[in-house]
Motif scaffolding. Structure first.
Motif, PDB file in Angstrom:
ATOM      1  N   GLY A  59       3.648   2.316  -6.375  1.00 38.49           N
ATOM      2  CA  GLY A  59       4.464   1.330  -5.687  1.00 38.49           C
ATOM      3  C   GLY A  59       4.178   1.177  -4.214  1.00 38.49           C
ATOM      4  O   GLY A  59       4.740   0.285  -3.574  1.00 38.49           O
ATOM      5  N   PHE A  60       3.314   2.034  -3.649  1.00 31.62           N
ATOM      6  CA  PHE A  60       2.978   1.930  -2.236  1.00 31.62           C
ATOM      7  C   PHE A  60       1.710   1.093  -2.121  1.00 31.62           C
ATOM      8  O   PHE A  60       0.655   1.486  -2.600  1.00 31.62           O
ATOM      9  N   MET A  61       1.830  -0.070  -1.500  1.00 34.94           N
ATOM     10  CA  MET A  61       0.769  -1.068  -1.584  1.00 34.94           C
ATOM     11  C   MET A  61      -0.606  -0.575  -1.134  1.00 34.94           C
ATOM     12  O   MET A  61      -1.605  -0.850  -1.821  1.00 34.94           O
ATOM     13  N   PRO A  62      -0.759   0.129  -0.012  1.00 37.79           N
ATOM     14  CA  PRO A  62      -2.113   0.570   0.357  1.00 37.79           C
ATOM     15  C   PRO A  62      -2.768   1.432  -0.715  1.00 37.79           C
ATOM     16  O   PRO A  62      -3.965   1.318  -0.967  1.00 37.79           O
ATOM     17  N   PHE A  63      -1.977   2.280  -1.365  1.00 38.34           N
ATOM     18  CA  PHE A  63      -2.543   3.139  -2.404  1.00 38.34           C
ATOM     19  C   PHE A  63      -2.813   2.347  -3.682  1.00 38.34           C
ATOM     20  O   PHE A  63      -3.797   2.600  -4.388  1.00 38.34           O
ATOM     21  N   ALA A  64      -1.937   1.403  -3.998  1.00 40.91           N
ATOM     22  CA  ALA A  64      -2.170   0.541  -5.159  1.00 40.91           C
ATOM     23  C   ALA A  64      -3.439  -0.283  -4.966  1.00 40.91           C
ATOM     24  O   ALA A  64      -4.249  -0.450  -5.888  1.00 40.91           O
TER      25      ALA A  64
END
Length: 356
Positions: A59-64
């Motif tokens: 759910g954390f955009m940079p990691f996604a």
């Protein structure tokens, strides 16, 4: 570091340890190749092990985004969708982790396995004890200063009453301060003192279109609506998807309490990659760490994105820990930079006059 400023690599030890049971022959990948990976993180071992049928939730955009760039399938499991293997890299926050264990069991097929890896320093023993309490007996091993544990739950071994209770732990809830939040968000059950300091110094004459960068559950934005009657619209930008629902609830309440027709929008977005529109004012309590590591470049990236999105007369108001070195980037991007106050280890800064 990625271009966005966030470290893309997983906690290498936890990710490497997660796959040790397969290397030792304790476990085997499912024959149909279907695996659900909760809180997945990109890394060398994942790229080696993953197959096309794997589903990675993050759910954390940079990691996604990093998972997607590695060619992995990123999304959410459907209600009732079952997998023979569910992998988990749990968070530190215990209620959030317990809810994640309960979700994992919901998506585990009969005879399937739930496999977890946690750093010893981040509550691994407690995490294992929680999974035992929920699902029954586990096996475990230690590697890379992490604890890896797994279970093959049965209908008889699962505590179904506890499962229901723990699933509810992730639901947005009202805190003692009257805001809606959920476990695991930044300062999830209290008003962050730095944000409160910034809110107390916001000028009443902020006007027009405003953005809140790294908004969390929306505290600062609610204060803008309450304190700045000339603000006509406010956009929240937050990279953690779990914060979006609480933020919408809090903003809707603030809008109703104000009695004004303030246009509000909540965006799942990585601020360090820039903003899609221009603003009259921007406020921010930018993140400056990932895990336990200070990363002041995150705050500098927020300042850069803010400067790029402000009009010529736009104003940036931000709060930061006093020791963080933001003055150079602020001076490079703005003609006028003022430290409005320093208090309790924080500094509130106003910057205006964007340099071309």
């Amino acid at each position: 570091m990625t271009a966005s400023g966030f470290s893309a690599a997983a906690p290498d030890t936890a990710l490497a340890a997660l796959f040790v049971p397969f290397e030792l022959g304790h476990l085997h990948l499912p024959s149909d190749g279907r695996v659900l990976f909760l809180r997945a993180r990109a890394g060398v071992r994942l790229r080696v092990m993953a197959q096309p049928a794997w589903l990675c939730e993050q759910g954390f955009m940079p990691f996604a985004d990093e998972l997607g760039r590695c060619g992995l399938h990123v999304g959410e499991a459907s209600v009732g969708e079952l997998f023979p293997l569910v992998l988990i890299l749990p968070p530190r926050q215990r209620d959030e982790a317990r809810a994640l264990f309960a979700r994992a069991l919901q998506h585990t097929a009969p005879g399937g396995t739930v496999l977890v890896s946690m750093p010893n320093a981040e509550g691994a023993k407690s995490g294992e004890a929680d999974l035992v309490k929920l699902a029954g007996a586990v096996q475990h091993l230690s590697k890379h200063k992490c604890r890896v544990f797994w279970t093959t739950p049965t209908a008889d071994s699962v505590d179904h009453e506890l499962l229901t209770q723990w699933l509810a732990l992730d639901a947005p809830r009202e805190t003692d301060d009257g805001f809606v939040s959920r476990p695991g968000l930044f300062a999830w059950n209290r008003i962050d003192p730095a944000s409160a300091l910034l809110a107390a110094h916001l000028p009443a004459d902020l006007r027009g279109r405003v953005a809140d960068l790294g908004a969390g559950y929306g505290y600062l934005a609610t204060q803008i609506i309450a304190r700045c009657p000339q603000v006509s619209s406010i956009d929240l930008y937050e990279a953690e998807a779990r914060a979006l629902e609480p933020a919408r609830i809090n903003l809707t309440r603030a809008q109703q309490a104000s009695g004004r027709d303030v246009e509000i929008a909540v965006h799942w977005h990585d601020v360090t990659r820039g903003l899609p529109r221009r603003y009259d004012a921007i406020v921010s309590n930018p993140p400056f760490h990932q895990g336990r590591a200070d990363l002041p470049e995150l705050g500098r990236a927020f300042i850069t994105s803010a400067a790029d999105a402000l009009g010529p007369e736009g104003r940036l108001w931000l709060v930061a820990n006093r020791h963080l070195p933001y003055e150079a980037i602020l001076a490079a991007r703005f003609h006028h930079v003022t430290t409005v106050t320093t208090q309790d280890g924080f500094k509130v800064i106003e910057a205006n006059g964007v340099r071309p």
